[in-house]
Design an enzyme around this catalytic site. Structure first.
Site, PDB file in Angstrom:
ATOM      1  N   TRP A   1     -20.657  15.831  10.327  1.00 32.96           N
ATOM      2  CA  TRP A   1     -19.567  15.497   9.417  1.00 32.96           C
ATOM      3  C   TRP A   1     -19.757  16.201   8.083  1.00 32.96           C
ATOM      4  O   TRP A   1     -20.859  16.270   7.561  1.00 32.96           O
ATOM      5  CB  TRP A   1     -19.513  13.984   9.173  1.00 32.96           C
ATOM      6  CG  TRP A   1     -18.998  13.218  10.351  1.00 32.96           C
ATOM      7  CD1 TRP A   1     -18.897  13.674  11.636  1.00 32.96           C
ATOM      8  CD2 TRP A   1     -18.533  11.872  10.355  1.00 32.96           C
ATOM      9  NE1 TRP A   1     -18.395  12.691  12.432  1.00 32.96           N
ATOM     10  CE2 TRP A   1     -18.159  11.572  11.682  1.00 32.96           C
ATOM     11  CE3 TRP A   1     -18.383  10.896   9.377  1.00 32.96           C
ATOM     12  CZ2 TRP A   1     -17.648  10.332  12.050  1.00 32.96           C
ATOM     13  CZ3 TRP A   1     -17.888   9.664   9.746  1.00 32.96           C
ATOM     14  CH2 TRP A   1     -17.510   9.382  11.071  1.00 32.96           C
TER      15      TRP A   1
ATOM     16  N   THR B   1       0.876  -1.182   0.000  1.00 29.05           N
ATOM     17  CA  THR B   1       0.000   0.000   0.000  1.00 29.05           C
ATOM     18  C   THR B   1       0.908   1.225   0.000  1.00 29.05           C
ATOM     19  O   THR B   1       2.072   1.133   0.400  1.00 29.05           O
ATOM     20  CB  THR B   1      -0.897   0.038   1.246  1.00 29.05           C
ATOM     21  OG1 THR B   1      -0.055   0.121   2.392  1.00 29.05           O
ATOM     22  CG2 THR B   1      -1.760  -1.196   1.344  1.00 29.05           C
TER      23      THR B   1
ATOM     24  N   LYS C   1     -15.040  17.204  10.930  1.00 29.56           N
ATOM     25  CA  LYS C   1     -16.101  17.208  11.946  1.00 29.56           C
ATOM     26  C   LYS C   1     -16.332  18.627  12.396  1.00 29.56           C
ATOM     27  O   LYS C   1     -15.490  19.228  13.037  1.00 29.56           O
ATOM     28  CB  LYS C   1     -15.706  16.327  13.119  1.00 29.56           C
ATOM     29  CG  LYS C   1     -15.592  14.879  12.739  1.00 29.56           C
ATOM     30  CD  LYS C   1     -14.842  14.072  13.765  1.00 29.56           C
ATOM     31  CE  LYS C   1     -14.216  12.858  13.096  1.00 29.56           C
ATOM     32  NZ  LYS C   1     -12.845  13.072  12.633  1.00 29.56           N
TER      33      LYS C   1
ATOM     34  N   GLU D   1      -5.928  -3.596  -1.032  1.00 35.67           N
ATOM     35  CA  GLU D   1      -6.394  -4.753  -0.260  1.00 35.67           C
ATOM     36  C   GLU D   1      -7.559  -5.481  -0.915  1.00 35.67           C
ATOM     37  O   GLU D   1      -7.948  -6.553  -0.465  1.00 35.67           O
ATOM     38  CB  GLU D   1      -6.835  -4.287   1.140  1.00 35.67           C
ATOM     39  CG  GLU D   1      -5.703  -3.910   2.073  1.00 35.67           C
ATOM     40  CD  GLU D   1      -5.280  -2.446   1.965  1.00 35.67           C
ATOM     41  OE1 GLU D   1      -5.583  -1.823   0.916  1.00 35.67           O
ATOM     42  OE2 GLU D   1      -4.657  -1.934   2.899  1.00 35.67           O
TER      43      GLU D   1
HETATM   44  P1  ADP Z   1      -3.393   3.298  -0.419  1.00 34.97           P
HETATM   45  O1  ADP Z   1      -4.435   2.649   0.443  1.00 34.97           O
HETATM   46  O2  ADP Z   1      -2.113   2.639  -0.411  1.00 34.97           O
HETATM   47  O3  ADP Z   1      -3.402   4.802  -0.336  1.00 34.97           O
HETATM   48  P2  ADP Z   1      -4.921   2.400  -2.567  1.00 34.97           P
HETATM   49  O4  ADP Z   1      -4.666   2.570  -4.001  1.00 34.97           O
HETATM   50  O5  ADP Z   1      -5.106   1.054  -2.036  1.00 34.97           O
HETATM   51  O6  ADP Z   1      -3.754   3.084  -1.905  1.00 34.97           O
HETATM   52  O7  ADP Z   1      -6.082   3.379  -2.140  1.00 34.97           O
HETATM   53  C1  ADP Z   1      -7.302   2.952  -1.675  1.00 34.97           C
HETATM   54  C2  ADP Z   1      -8.103   4.126  -1.205  1.00 34.97           C
HETATM   55  O8  ADP Z   1      -8.292   5.086  -2.242  1.00 34.97           O
HETATM   56  C3  ADP Z   1      -9.501   3.765  -0.774  1.00 34.97           C
HETATM   57  O9  ADP Z   1      -9.517   3.243   0.525  1.00 34.97           O
HETATM   58  C4  ADP Z   1     -10.222   5.094  -0.900  1.00 34.97           C
HETATM   59  O10 ADP Z   1     -10.002   5.913   0.231  1.00 34.97           O
HETATM   60  C5  ADP Z   1      -9.553   5.735  -2.078  1.00 34.97           C
HETATM   61  N1  ADP Z   1     -10.364   5.534  -3.278  1.00 34.97           N
HETATM   62  C6  ADP Z   1     -10.206   4.622  -4.243  1.00 34.97           C
HETATM   63  N2  ADP Z   1     -11.116   4.790  -5.209  1.00 34.97           N
HETATM   64  C7  ADP Z   1     -11.889   5.836  -4.846  1.00 34.97           C
HETATM   65  C8  ADP Z   1     -13.014   6.521  -5.427  1.00 34.97           C
HETATM   66  N3  ADP Z   1     -13.510   6.176  -6.596  1.00 34.97           N
HETATM   67  N4  ADP Z   1     -13.534   7.557  -4.738  1.00 34.97           N
HETATM   68  C9  ADP Z   1     -13.042   7.949  -3.548  1.00 34.97           C
HETATM   69  N5  ADP Z   1     -11.980   7.361  -2.971  1.00 34.97           N
HETATM   70  C10 ADP Z   1     -11.406   6.322  -3.602  1.00 34.97           C
END
Ligand code: ADP
Length: 552
Positions: free
Chosen positions: A449, A191, A444, A336
């Site tokens: 929120w 990640t 917040k 994940e």
């Molecule tokens: P990392 O977790 O390592 O930053 P990831 O590529 O696994 O990288 O990112 C996952 C996160 O990206 C998600 O948990 C979410 O917060 C965000 N995310 C992914 N796709 C979207 C989307 N379409 N809209 C909003 N947030 C998104």
């Protein structure tokens, strides 16, 4: 009566990545793979060439007597040699570890050591990076430069460095892919580690194949043998969203952009190669749209694009649809979750809705693929209703969702078998998920929120805004208040009052940001996402916090 269950009487073939390349070679071996190379030229060949050369890779690894499950790492752009490693490494029973070259060198060293990488294959453009880190990576015993023999610089300072072509050339392509348990590890990806050290997700052959089926479904990315796919999303992050595997499964052609990801280069490739489908994060598409708009161009073959990784601004969805006749499928996922979790395609009944309501629906992150289940929960762990309004922590489960982080010490913190994503979301009665925020980015204010994504989306719809990020700043009365950090488009004027006015009527008054801070650039992370932690540390923002802290 015996209590023993009757087994099915079907063939027990394991779902292995090698079976994808065997299928691709036999059934659509002549589909094209086009790559813009680091060297600058365009390379063309076909799926049967990928198959042949990935067998040579497998034999090369066997020849090194590299134990099964050893990690073979890559530092590489999207390209055909990287594709061969996808199949050759995993197919032979080793684990492909794709490293994100945009990470800080110290993080790359940490990751390579943590993964116990044995081999590192890298694009020649990353030679200076490898020269800087190799002495700190004691487990790597073979360095391979992804280039021709004569492109390898002499006196490169890396012991035993060999070109990829020289590395695989001695091996014949006569190879029987080994058969093993489909739950064996196939690839791994860390990640991006925006909080603390990165965590390693280790995919299995089974999870990868099920995900590839899921990726190709019509209500997903709808990948078929009629497609020419441009994965702008990198092969070094979550396996380019599974596109290489889904393309082998279906017989789609692939077009790889290499390192050239600017709007002009991506546009040229789309037009020259007849790309029908492309996938990437919003920041990349913003560059493409800016380019196409400024040149007055249009798309002659592109039909749809999947945009995800961070929230896709509705203004982008609209621009693609209305000005360029390209369908945007908004998607949510994470490292994940392999990564596909939800994709926003409409149900039949939604197609009857007025255009404006359809647009509202399309901005959501979409419905769960079969293979993913989700729920939102409240603070007490109680499941919350699917009413499109109540938001809570998003939990997911399924056969391509992480069970544990490598090396497997129970640290994925599953709750009753569900993975807590760290995202906050709503789900509506039709099962459409909408991400409100990452839980750490939610603002917040006075006990309520506010979604930073909503605030960013509205700013992005303003013609003078290039990029917008919303963060919460502490406030003595309201606890936190939103401010929006904005990069203006070149040659356009915009002041704070005008942008704040733009929010009027688009959201409740108390949700409208308190202030606008103009900056030259917003820091982006290794996967092209806005880095809120870094934004909060920008001098313009820390200075703002100091003056605003005294406000009542
Ligand atoms: P990392 O977790 O390592 O930053 P990831 O590529 O696994 O990288 O990112 C996952 C996160 O990206 C998600 O948990 C979410 O917060 C965000 N995310 C992914 N796709 C979207 C989307 N379409 N809209 C909003 N947030 C998104």
């Amino acid at each position: 009566m015996t209590n023993e269950i009757q087994m099915g009487l079907m063939q027990p073939h394991s779902l292995l990545i090698s079976s994808l390349i065997v299928h691709a070679e036999r059934h659509h071996g002549d589909a094209q793979i086009v790559s813009r190379r680091v060297e600058g030229d365009v390379h063309r060949y076909q799926w049967h060439d990928v198959a042949r050369r990935s067998r040579q890779v497998a034999r090369t690894l066997d020849g090194m007597t590299l134990p099964l499950s050893s990690r073979v790492a890559t530092l590489a752009w999207n390209g055909y040699r990287h594709l061969e490693l996808y199949f050759g490494v995993s197919g032979s029973g080793r684990v492909l570890h794709t490293i994100n070259p945009r990470l800080h060198p110290d993080q790359i060293v940490w990751i390579a050591n943590h993964a116990d990488d044995q081999v590192l294959c890298f694009d020649i453009s990353f030679l200076p990076l490898v020269q800087a880190v190799h002495s700190k990576c004691p487990t790597i015993r073979q360095y391979v430069a992804l280039c021709d023999r004569d492109a390898l610089p002499v006196d490169n300072g890396i012991p035993g460095l060999i070109s990829y072509e020289q590395w695989i050339e001695p091996q014949s392509d006569d190879y029987d892919w080994p058969q093993f348990d489909e739950n064996a590890a196939s690839s791994m990806c860390y990640t991006s580690g925006t909080t603390g050290n990165p965590k390693a997700v280790m995919y299995s052959h089974r999870s990868t194949l099920l995900h590839a089926y899921g990726a190709a479904l019509p209500d997903s990315m709808s990948i078929s043998a009629r497609d020419v796919i441009l994965p702008v999303v990198p092969m070094f992050h979550v396996n380019a969203w599974g596109i290489p595997y889904a393309a082998a499964l279906t017989g789609a052609s692939l077009v790889f952009p290499g390192p050239q990801l600017d709007g002009k280069s991506v546009y040229e490739l789309i037009e020259q190669e007849g790309v029908t489908f492309a996938a990437g994060v919003p920041t990349v598409w913003q560059m493409l749209l800016d380019h196409v708009k400024s040149e007055g161009q249009s798309f002659s073959t592109l039909k749809r694009t999947v945009i995800g990784g961070s929230a896709c601004p509705p203004s982008m969805i609209q621009a693609f649809r209305e000005q360029y006749n390209v369908e945007v499928i908004h998607a949510w996922g994470m490292t994940e979750t392999s990564p596909l979790g939800t994709l926003c395609t409409l149900k039949n009944k939604s197609l009857m809705l007025p255009a404006e309501e359809q647009t509202q629906l399309r901005r959501k992150q979409g419905r769960a693929l079969y293979g993913i289940d989700f729920k939102i929960v409240g603070d007490a762990g109680n499941e919350l209703p699917w009413d499109g309004k109540t938001f809570g922590d998003l939990y997911v489960k399924g056969p391509w969702v992480v069970r544990d982080y490598f090396p497997g010490q129970g640290n994925a913190a599953l709750v009753d078998g569900w993975f807590p994503t760290g995202d906050v979301a709503t789900i509506d009665a039709d099962g459409y998920l909408q991400i409100t925020d990452r839980s750490k980015d939610v603002i917040k204010s006075g006990g309520e929120w506010i979604s930073s994504i909503d605030i960013e989306n509205i700013a992005m719809a303003h013609p003078a805004v290039q990029l917008a990020a919303c963060i919460g700043v502490s406030h003595p009365k309201w606890e936190e208040r939103p401010v929006v950090v904005v990069v203006k488009r070149e040659n356009m004027t915009l002041d704070k009052e005008e942008l704040l006015q733009f929010y009027e009527g688009k959201m409740a008054k108390w949700q409208i940001p308190d202030d606008v801070i103009f900056v030259d650039a917003i820091p982006l992370g290794a996967t092209g996402k806005m880095l809120k932690s870094r934004i909060r540390q920008m001098p313009e923002i820390t200075a703002y916090g100091a003056t605003e802290g005294s406000r009542q």
